[in-house]
Design an enzyme around this catalytic site. Structure first.
Site, PDB file in Angstrom:
ATOM      1  N   ARG A  95      23.060  36.083  29.744  1.00  0.00           N
ATOM      2  CA  ARG A  95      21.655  36.431  29.545  1.00  0.00           C
ATOM      3  C   ARG A  95      21.315  37.782  30.162  1.00  0.00           C
ATOM      4  NH1 ARG A  95      18.860  32.243  31.982  1.00  0.00           N
ATOM      5  NH2 ARG A  95      19.080  30.885  30.201  1.00  0.00           N
ATOM      6  N   TYR A  96      21.994  38.119  31.276  1.00  0.00           N
ATOM      7  CA  TYR A  96      21.775  39.413  31.918  1.00  0.00           C
ATOM      8  C   TYR A  96      23.021  40.256  31.693  1.00  0.00           C
ATOM      9  CZ  TYR A  96      18.408  36.493  34.390  1.00  0.00           C
ATOM     10  OH  TYR A  96      17.414  35.615  34.688  1.00  0.00           O
ATOM     11  N   ARG A 138      25.820  39.880  34.530  1.00  0.00           N
ATOM     12  CA  ARG A 138      26.124  38.564  35.078  1.00  0.00           C
ATOM     13  C   ARG A 138      26.362  37.561  33.964  1.00  0.00           C
ATOM     14  NH1 ARG A 138      20.610  38.978  37.985  1.00  0.00           N
ATOM     15  NH2 ARG A 138      20.702  40.787  36.639  1.00  0.00           N
ATOM     16  N   CYS A 187      27.857  15.906  37.762  1.00  0.00           N
ATOM     17  CA  CYS A 187      27.312  16.195  39.080  1.00  0.00           C
ATOM     18  C   CYS A 187      27.582  14.989  39.976  1.00  0.00           C
ATOM     19  CB  CYS A 187      25.801  16.417  39.013  1.00  0.00           C
ATOM     20  SG  CYS A 187      25.321  17.915  38.126  1.00  0.00           S
ATOM     21  N   CYS A 240      19.861  14.949  39.224  1.00  0.00           N
ATOM     22  CA  CYS A 240      18.470  15.257  39.558  1.00  0.00           C
ATOM     23  C   CYS A 240      17.616  14.933  38.348  1.00  0.00           C
ATOM     24  CB  CYS A 240      18.307  16.738  39.892  1.00  0.00           C
ATOM     25  SG  CYS A 240      19.342  17.312  41.251  1.00  0.00           S
ATOM     26  N   CYS A 262      16.383  17.855  36.188  1.00  0.00           N
ATOM     27  CA  CYS A 262      17.399  18.790  35.682  1.00  0.00           C
ATOM     28  C   CYS A 262      16.878  19.595  34.486  1.00  0.00           C
ATOM     29  CB  CYS A 262      18.648  18.008  35.256  1.00  0.00           C
ATOM     30  SG  CYS A 262      19.967  19.084  34.624  1.00  0.00           S
ATOM     31  N   ASP A 313      10.869  24.293  35.656  1.00  0.00           N
ATOM     32  CA  ASP A 313      11.085  24.672  34.263  1.00  0.00           C
ATOM     33  C   ASP A 313      10.439  23.646  33.328  1.00  0.00           C
ATOM     34  OD1 ASP A 313      12.692  27.025  34.677  1.00  0.00           O
ATOM     35  OD2 ASP A 313      14.262  25.682  35.407  1.00  0.00           O
ATOM     36  N   ASP A 339      12.023  31.085  35.854  1.00  0.00           N
ATOM     37  CA  ASP A 339      12.902  31.412  34.740  1.00  0.00           C
ATOM     38  C   ASP A 339      12.032  31.267  33.497  1.00  0.00           C
ATOM     39  OD1 ASP A 339      15.322  32.062  33.489  1.00  0.00           O
ATOM     40  OD2 ASP A 339      16.428  30.861  34.946  1.00  0.00           O
ATOM     41  N   LYS A 365      14.790  35.405  34.712  1.00  0.00           N
ATOM     42  CA  LYS A 365      14.007  35.148  35.922  1.00  0.00           C
ATOM     43  C   LYS A 365      13.118  36.338  36.271  1.00  0.00           C
ATOM     44  CE  LYS A 365      17.435  32.080  37.989  1.00  0.00           C
ATOM     45  NZ  LYS A 365      18.548  32.437  37.066  1.00  0.00           N
TER      46      LYS A 365
HETATM   47  C1  PLP Z   1      19.795  32.639  37.242  1.00  0.00           C
HETATM   48  C2  PLP Z   1      20.815  33.126  36.337  1.00  0.00           C
HETATM   49  C3  PLP Z   1      21.657  34.194  36.702  1.00  0.00           C
HETATM   50  C4  PLP Z   1      21.569  34.861  38.041  1.00  0.00           C
HETATM   51  O1  PLP Z   1      20.367  35.519  38.242  1.00  0.00           O
HETATM   52  P1  PLP Z   1      20.056  36.138  39.667  1.00  0.00           P
HETATM   53  O2  PLP Z   1      18.620  36.535  39.564  1.00  0.00           O
HETATM   54  O3  PLP Z   1      20.985  37.297  39.852  1.00  0.00           O
HETATM   55  O4  PLP Z   1      20.323  35.090  40.684  1.00  0.00           O
HETATM   56  C5  PLP Z   1      22.593  34.622  35.791  1.00  0.00           C
HETATM   57  N1  PLP Z   1      22.723  34.062  34.574  1.00  0.00           N
HETATM   58  C6  PLP Z   1      21.926  33.049  34.195  1.00  0.00           C
HETATM   59  C7  PLP Z   1      22.100  32.487  32.827  1.00  0.00           C
HETATM   60  C8  PLP Z   1      20.949  32.541  35.050  1.00  0.00           C
HETATM   61  O5  PLP Z   1      20.181  31.516  34.671  1.00  0.00           O
END
Ligand code: PLP
Length: 314
Positions: free
Chosen positions: A57-58, A61, A70, A74, A77, A238, A275, A282
């Site tokens: 998504r980012y 990352r 798990c 939770c 979830c 969420d 988120d 986020k």
């Molecule tokens: C939360 C999340 C991250 C990490 O985000 P940070 O703000 O760097 O902690 C990366 N990928 C996904 C899909 C996420 O939901």
């Protein structure tokens, strides 16, 4: 889809003396109430999945769904489209495809192991995930997101730590919501990571009638800091299907967080985050992050500049 019920005997014993813990894991009738803006995949993992089990998504990352299991489930979830769905642990072939994708994208700097809970994997499987990642990228930071220190601390021992410490840099991202979860056993296993050079940061979900209280949150964050764990995120709930009874109305969340920021040091205070529903990613939340409000919705701008809405709830 319904989320199966399971609780570890360790956590059940804690929950027997603490309704705030019990409510997190024992199902309630309220789960049958599904609002029209709720979804089993509120963050749209499935739309950001270029390879099976990989959420990108980012830009820099990625998140890998290494198992659907798990150590307890939770009831709030947000990934209930995947958690305990029966897809089990990542296979060798799935891991190869993911590692291939990571090798082709050198903009990726952090890899989040998630699920489900990565520490539910056998040590050998966890090692094969970590070594496959390290084979293609020596520099990438690996985060392990886990609630095992809270649900099943005895799973974490010297042999687990020895198995993973060669693959640093690794961060453990724990998920702790209430001071009663931070038992001596939980604290001790968190120290095992820290002593091995694996820093620990914690995420907390803001939960109605569980931790939506200044005293509780102040105690939680200062206790975490005392054992060397950095409070990282406090997350607004969420819009997961059947979880409205867990969400704190955003107006109240703002007030709580404003009071917290006056009381806690910069180190002890996590970032209050949402988120964005619909896959906006986020954002840090405060009253000034609200673009505008109408009768039913708050509107926020994502990091990419798009507008997303979140309900005004009672
Ligand atoms: C939360 C999340 C991250 C990490 O985000 P940070 O703000 O760097 O902690 C990366 N990928 C996904 C899909 C996420 O939901």
């Amino acid at each position: 889809m319904e989320l199966p019920f399971f609780v570890s005997s360790y956590f059940k014993r804690l929950a027997d003396d603490c309704p705030e813990l019990a409510r997190q894991v024992f199902p309630s009738e309220m789960e049958n109430v599904v609002l029209d803006y709720e979804d089993s995949d509120p963050l749209c993992d499935n739309r950001n999945m270029p390879v099976k089990r990989l959420v990108h998504r980012y830009d820099d990352r990625v998140l890998i769904l290494v198992t659907d299991r798990c150590a307890s489930y939770c009831r709030f979830c947000f990934r209930r489209h995947f958690t305990a769905s029966g897809s089990s642990d990542i296979s060798k072939e799935e891991l190869q495809d993911i590692v291939g994708y990571i090798a082709r994208h050198d903009n990726i700097r952090e890899i989040l192991l998630s699920g489900g809970d990565p520490l539910m994997l056998a040590n050998s499987k966890l090692v094969s995930v970590l070594s496959s990642i390290r084979n293609v990228r020596r520099d990438v930071i690996v985060r392990i997101g886990s609630r095992v220190p809270v649900f099943l601390p005895d799973r974490i021992d010297e042999s687990l730590i020895d198995a993973i410490r060669d693959f640093k840099p690794i961060w453990l991202i724990s998920h702790i919501n209430h001071p009663a979860e931070l038992t001596d056993r939980a604290s001790n296993v968190l120290s095992l990571f820290i002593d091995a050079g694996i820093p620990v940061a914690n995420q907390t979900v803001l939960l109605r009638d569980i931790n939506d209280n200044i005293t509780i949150l102040e105690e939680l964050f200062s206790s975490l800091l005392r054992i060397g764990v950095k409070p990282y995120y406090l997350l607004q709930g969420d819009l997961a299907a059947g979880t409205s009874h867990f969400r704190v109305p955003l107006e109240r969340s703002f007030s709580l967080y404003e009071k917290l920021s006056c009381r806690l040091s910069g180190l002890a205070l996590p970032v209050f985050a949402l988120d964005l529903p619909g896959g906006g990613g986020k954002i840090a939340l405060s009253r000034s992050s609200v673009e505008y409000v109408d009768d039913n919705w708050y509107y926020f701008r994502s990091r990419e500049g798009k507008i997303y809405k979140y309900p005004r709830e009672e």
